[in-house]
Design an enzyme around this catalytic site. Structure first.
Site, short mmCIF file in Angstrom:
data_model
loop_
_atom_site.label_atom_id
_atom_site.label_comp_id
_atom_site.label_asym_id
_atom_site.label_seq_id
_atom_site.Cartn_x
_atom_site.Cartn_y
_atom_site.Cartn_z
CG ASN A 1 -1.80 -1.27 1.20
OD1 ASN A 1 -1.70 -2.07 2.12
ND2 ASN A 1 -2.58 -1.49 0.16
CB VAL B 1 0.86 6.46 2.65
CG1 VAL B 1 -0.14 5.55 3.36
CG2 VAL B 1 2.23 6.38 3.32
CB CYS B 2 -2.22 3.99 -1.60
SG CYS B 2 -3.84 3.79 -2.37
CB ILE B 3 -4.11 4.26 3.90
CG1 ILE B 3 -4.90 3.49 4.95
CG2 ILE B 3 -3.84 5.69 4.32
CD1 ILE B 3 -4.16 3.35 6.29
#
Length: 170
Positions: free
Chosen positions: A84, A92-94
């Site tokens: 992620n 960051v990919c959240i």
């Protein structure tokens, strides 16, 4: 200009609260170049974390001037291999860092995305949780997600190397 100063005031209070809160182990925050909209973060990952335990990871949180209506962006400056986290940028990919709007792909519900009740503390705790439990269904780093699913031993080995590097051991 009013919303910018309101955001700056809120961020200053949230930073002060995080610095004074002893109940948040392993998180250290400070300003980049005395800019309240840009925070340098150090995450000292608990040994209980299967992949990154014992690591020290630097990141930057960049807040928009209309915070908290829109989420900040987070980027690791310490190299990290994770499903992620975009590689090599460290972005960051959240879900909670995605804008509060309908997901055009239908993957996330609005409840999973950013809301103004989130805070730097909840973001960082969510990212620490994400490090322990990657979401490989919607990866930012497809190669890391594939390795995590198909070759967990190699994934763990690569993460342990990254942890050693984060400590300056390599």
């Amino acid at each position: 200009m009013g919303s910018t100063s309101a955001a700056a005031g809120l961020l200053a209070r949230q930073l002060k609260q995080m610095k004074n809160d002893k109940d948040i182990p392993g998180i250290s925050c400070g300003l980049v170049d005395n800019n309240v909209f840009e925070w340098e973060v150090m995450l000292m990952i608990n040994d209980d974390c299967k992949y990154y335990g014992g690591g020290f990871f630097r990141a930057v949180l960049t807040f928009p001037t209309d915070y908290p209506l829109l989420p900040p962006k987070m980027r690791f400056t310490t190299p990290i291999w994770h499903p992620n986290i975009y590689h090599p940028s460290g972005d960051v990919c959240i879900s909670i860092l995605h804008p509060p709007e309908d997901d055009k792909y239908g993957y996330e519900t609005a409840a999973e995305r950013w809301t103004p009740v989130q805070s730097p503390e909840t973001i960082l705790l969510s990212v620490i949780s994400m490090l322990s439990s990657p979401n490989d269904e919607s990866p930012a780093n497809v190669d890391a997600a594939k390795m995590w699913r198909e070759d967990p031993k190699e994934f763990r080995k690569r993460c342990r190397k990254i942890v050693r590097e984060s400590l300056g051991d390599e």
